[in-house]
Write a protein that holds these residues in place. Sequence first.
Motif, PDB file in Angstrom:
ATOM      1  N   ASP A   3       0.868  -1.191   0.000  1.00 56.20           N
ATOM      2  CA  ASP A   3       0.000   0.000   0.000  1.00 56.20           C
ATOM      3  C   ASP A   3       0.899   1.234   0.000  1.00 56.20           C
ATOM      4  O   ASP A   3       1.790   1.348   0.856  1.00 56.20           O
ATOM      5  N   PRO A   4       0.649   2.179  -0.912  1.00 55.22           N
ATOM      6  CA  PRO A   4       1.467   3.404  -0.895  1.00 55.22           C
ATOM      7  C   PRO A   4       1.448   4.095   0.471  1.00 55.22           C
ATOM      8  O   PRO A   4       2.440   4.697   0.875  1.00 55.22           O
ATOM      9  N   ALA A   5       0.343   3.983   1.193  1.00 53.50           N
ATOM     10  CA  ALA A   5       0.263   4.608   2.511  1.00 53.50           C
ATOM     11  C   ALA A   5       1.302   4.029   3.454  1.00 53.50           C
ATOM     12  O   ALA A   5       1.758   4.699   4.385  1.00 53.50           O
ATOM     13  N   TYR A   6       1.680   2.778   3.249  1.00 53.14           N
ATOM     14  CA  TYR A   6       2.726   2.175   4.080  1.00 53.14           C
ATOM     15  C   TYR A   6       4.109   2.489   3.525  1.00 53.14           C
ATOM     16  O   TYR A   6       4.971   3.030   4.216  1.00 53.14           O
ATOM     17  N   TYR A   7       4.314   2.190   2.241  1.00 53.45           N
ATOM     18  CA  TYR A   7       5.694   2.314   1.768  1.00 53.45           C
ATOM     19  C   TYR A   7       6.115   3.772   1.612  1.00 53.45           C
ATOM     20  O   TYR A   7       7.301   4.069   1.603  1.00 53.45           O
ATOM     21  N   GLY A   8       5.120   4.663   1.522  1.00 51.68           N
ATOM     22  CA  GLY A   8       5.464   6.090   1.507  1.00 51.68           C
ATOM     23  C   GLY A   8       6.103   6.504   2.830  1.00 51.68           C
ATOM     24  O   GLY A   8       7.087   7.254   2.874  1.00 51.68           O
ATOM     25  N   GLN A   9       5.553   5.984   3.928  1.00 50.59           N
ATOM     26  CA  GLN A   9       6.141   6.274   5.243  1.00 50.59           C
ATOM     27  C   GLN A   9       7.525   5.642   5.357  1.00 50.59           C
ATOM     28  O   GLN A   9       8.418   6.169   6.016  1.00 50.59           O
ATOM     29  N   GLN A  10       7.683   4.525   4.691  1.00 48.43           N
ATOM     30  CA  GLN A  10       8.969   3.832   4.703  1.00 48.43           C
ATOM     31  C   GLN A  10      10.019   4.674   3.964  1.00 48.43           C
ATOM     32  O   GLN A  10      11.174   4.758   4.378  1.00 48.43           O
ATOM     33  N   GLN A  11       9.588   5.319   2.878  1.00 46.46           N
ATOM     34  CA  GLN A  11      10.501   6.204   2.146  1.00 46.46           C
ATOM     35  C   GLN A  11      10.918   7.376   3.029  1.00 46.46           C
ATOM     36  O   GLN A  11      12.081   7.793   3.033  1.00 46.46           O
ATOM     37  N   LYS A  12       9.964   7.872   3.799  1.00 47.55           N
ATOM     38  CA  LYS A  12      10.256   8.968   4.729  1.00 47.55           C
ATOM     39  C   LYS A  12      11.312   8.524   5.750  1.00 47.55           C
ATOM     40  O   LYS A  12      12.267   9.247   6.044  1.00 47.55           O
TER      41      LYS A  12
END
Length: 859
Positions: free
Chosen positions: A135-144
Motif C-alpha cells: 500500500d502506498p500509505a505504508y511504503y510512503g512512510q517507509q521512504q520517509k
Amino acid sequence: MSETAEQRYNFAIAEPRWQAAWEKAGCFAVADVPAGDRPKYYVLEMFPYPSGKIHMGHVRNYTLGDVVARYKRARGYEVLHPMGWDAFGLPAENAARQRKIDPRTWTYANIATMRTELKRIGLSFDWSREFATCDPAYYGQQQKLFLDFWAAGLVERRLSAVNWDPVDNTVLANEQVIEGRGWLSGAVVEKKNLAQWFLKITRYAPELLAGLAELPRWPERVKLMQENWIGRSEGAEVTFALARPAGGIENVTVYTTRPDTLFGMSFLAIAPEHPLAHAVAATSAEAAAFIAACAARGTSEAAIETAEKEGFFTGLTVRHPFIADAYLPVWIANFVLMEYGTGAIFGCPCADQRDLDFSRKYDLPVPVVVAPRDADKDFGVFDKAFDGDGVIINSEFLNGLSPRQAKPAAIAKLEAIGAGKSVVNWRLRDWGISRQRYWGCPIPVIHCPTCGPQPVPAADLPVILPEDVSFDRPTNPLDHHPTWKHVACPNCGAPATRETDTFDTFIDSSWYFARFTAPGAAAPTDPAAAAHWLPVDQYVGGVEHAILHLLYARFFTRAMNATGHLGLHEPFAGLFTQGMVTHESYKDGDGNWLYPDEVVKTSETTAVTAEGAAVTVGRIEKMSKSKRNTVDPGAIIDRYGADTARWFVLSDNPPERDVEWTEAGVQGAFRFVQRLARIAATIAAAPDATAPASLSAEAKKLRQLTHRTIAAVTEALETFAFNLAVARIYELAGALTGASPAAEDLRFTRFEAITTIAHLVAPMMPHLAEEIFATLRPGAGMVANRAWPEADPAWLVKDEVTIAVQVNGKLRGTITVAAGQDKAANLALARDAVAATLAGAAIAKEIYVPDRIVNFVAR
RNA sequence: GCGGGCGUGGUGGAACUGGUAGACGCGCCGGACUCAAAAUCCGGUUCUAGUGAUAGAGUGUCGGUUCGAUUCCGACCGCCCGCACCA
C-alpha cells in the motif's frame, strides 16, 4: 458423520456465528492510545507473504499467537493483536512475467483469498489495523524513514561486488546463482562492482550484540545465532613495512587474533582484490592472470569447500616488526577474503591449519612457536597445526607465556614500536538494500548529473510505483519505463533520473510492528501509540527468521530511535519460535509425488493409490508444494471445523518442535470436540445445582481436580507448554464421564468442572467454548469477554499423600498418609510396609523427604 | 572444522529446584450397546518370567558423584540445527 449430524455439535453453523458475534461486539478492537488503565499486551505473529493460500504452517503460527492473545485478554490485559501482509516480493513479478498478470492485481487477490481463509480460523485479530506493505500509505512512510536515516548518516551509497547476470542484465541474489550460472538465463554469472545503497548496520554492531543480554524471553539458540552472525572478535592490527614499495604502497596492515604467534610468521598473504595485488598486477601479467582466475572461481559453498589453497608470490617482502633484518615473502592467496578484516593476513603455519597447508604446498618454513604444556623436547608440527592452549616458545620476550598472556604482551610491544594496535573486528557487514526489481518500495532518490544523488523532497512523497509497466523484457521495468524515471533535479532543476532500484523486501518487515500501533498515522509512527504499545510483548514465528529479519528489525528500532520515530531499543521483549508442520511424503511407481488424498494407507508404513497401484511412503518432512505432502487448511476446516484444526496443532507436541500432521490425530481432536459438546449437553440438561453445605468424598475429589487443572493449565499457557495444557484438560474431561448423578453435590461439582473447561479451552477452541458456555449459562455473556478462572488455593491443598517407600533406593512399597504428617509416625508406618524386605536387617540410615519419600539404607 | 541442541514404551510426548519413570493423546487388545457396522461407553496396554499376589530389567552406550540419577559430572556413539578458508 452425516447420518447422526443432528445429535452432534455442528461446527459449520456455530463457528461462523461466533465469529460474527465477536466482530459485532468489537471484542478484539483496541484504540491507538487506549483511554482505560488496563495493562497492555502486544501479541504479534510474523505476518505472511500473500503467496496465494494459507498453509498449515500459518494455521499453527497464528493459532499459537491467538492462544496467547485470548489468554492475556482473559487475564485482564488490553491486547493488541494485529494482522497484515508482507506483500512485496519476487513471486508477484514472476506471476506477471509468466502469466501476464499485473503484480498488484495478483497480490491483492491473494490477500483477499487469504484474509477469508484466516478469518475462518477464528483468530482474535483487530482487523481494523490491517495493511499491506505494498500500500502506498505504508511504503510512503517507509521512504520517509529512509530519508531520515540518510540525513542521520545511516545510509551510504558505495560500490559493491554483486552477482551480475550478463544476459538478463540484472543483479542476482546468491540464492539465484546455481552452479555459477543465472537461474533463468543459464549465463555464467560475473562478479561486478555496482553502486548500491547500504544501511550502516555495522555502526550498531556493539549495541546489537550487547542488547541480546537484555532479552531473557528470547530462545538462547536464537541469541546465539545472532551473536555468531554479528561475530565480534578481539585481536590486533599489525602493519608490515614493505622492503620496497610497490605502486606507491609502502606497507600492509593485517588483522589477527593471534598476535602471540608473530614469531612463527613465515609469509604474508593478501586477498586477490587487495590494492597491493592490483598494484602488482599492473606490472605483472602473471599476477593479473592469477587474480582473474580467483575472480572467476565460484563463490558457492561447494566451490569454496573443495577449493585448493593457491597462491602467487609477488616478489615483494615485508620486514618483521620484532625481528631485525627478517624479511617475509608477500603472496596473493585465494583463501584470504577481502571482506573480512583488512584483506591481509600474516601466515603462521605452526598454529593455523590453512597457513600450514599453504606452507607445505609452497615449501615455506614452519617455525614452531606454540607447544602443548606437556610436550616433549622434540615437539614438532608436521601436517596438523597446533591451535590449542599451551606455552609460547622460540619467541624472545614471549617465551614461557601462555597464548592468553602473550597476546596483550605482543600488542603492548607493537604499540610501543608503532607497528600495531589492539582492534575489535566484526563479522557483520553493512546491509545492501538495492534490488533491481519492480515489485518493491521505490528508493526515494533522484540522481542528478551535477548535484549527485538527491533525496526526493518530502512534499513529493510517496514515490509511487507506476502501474503502466511492461514485463516484456527481462530487466527491471522501472528502468525502461518511458517516462517515470525522468524528473527534474530537486536541487538545481536540471534533467535528472529517479533511482530505479527498489528496497530489499526485508526493509518492509523491519518496522511493520511499529506501524501496527498507529496504522493511520500521517508520520511513520504516532509517538504516543508507539510508546503505549511497544515493545511487542510476545512475538511468534518461524526459526528460519532467527537471524536476518530479527536482526534487521532490531537495527531498525535503533535507527528509528536515533531519528526520533521510536523511544526504545529492542522491539520484541518475548520471542517464541515454533516448529514446522510436517507430513509423510508419497511417490508413485514412476517417482512422481502424490498428494495425501491421492493415497490410501494400508498400514503404518504402506499405502496404495485409489486404483490400487503401489505407493512408496517417503520421509516425514516439512509440508511443501513441490513434494505435494500438503494438507489444505480450508479442506480441514470444511470437514472438521477450525477448533479441531487448532486443537490438533496444539495438542500433539511442544510448539517449538516440528509437528507431524496425521489423519488419526485430527480425528482424535475431532472426537474430543464432540465429546466436550456432549458432556456439556448432559450436564446442562441437569437441573440447576447450588453449592451444597458439604461435599461427599467423590465430589470433593472432582472439585480438587478442577482447581488443580485451573492452576496447571494457567501455568502451562504462561510457559508455551500448550501440549501440557491440553493433557490436563483431557484429564478433567475424563473425570466427567458417565450419566448425570442424582446427588446434588456431584451435580454442582460437575457443573463447576464443565464451566471451568469452557473457559480453559477458550484460548485454544474459542468457538466450542462459546457454544458450550452458552448452553451452560445462557445469558451470562460470551467467554471472550469473561475473566480467566482463578484456582482456589484451598482446593489445591492435598489432604492425603502417597509416599514412596524405598530400601536402598529401590521402590518397595507405598504408604498413604495425611499430608504434612510428622516424621516419626511415617517412618514407623513405612517400616511396617516393607518389613518383609528389611527382614530385620540393620538400618544404617533413614531418609525422609516430607510428603514424598522414605528411604531405608540397610546394610 | 567451529558453535548449539537432542536421544524415554508400538507412537507423539510427560516427569516440580535429584525423590514412586512412562501423565495425557494416538495406536493396539478385550468387553458393552447393535441384526451388523459406524459412533459411543467401560477396561487393559514398558519389557521378560509366572495362572497369580509377585520378581527381575529398564530413559542411546560406558563410567562417576549420591541414600537415591531421565535429571548432575566425564568419555563415547547416533541424529538434528546454525555458521564457516572469519585469520
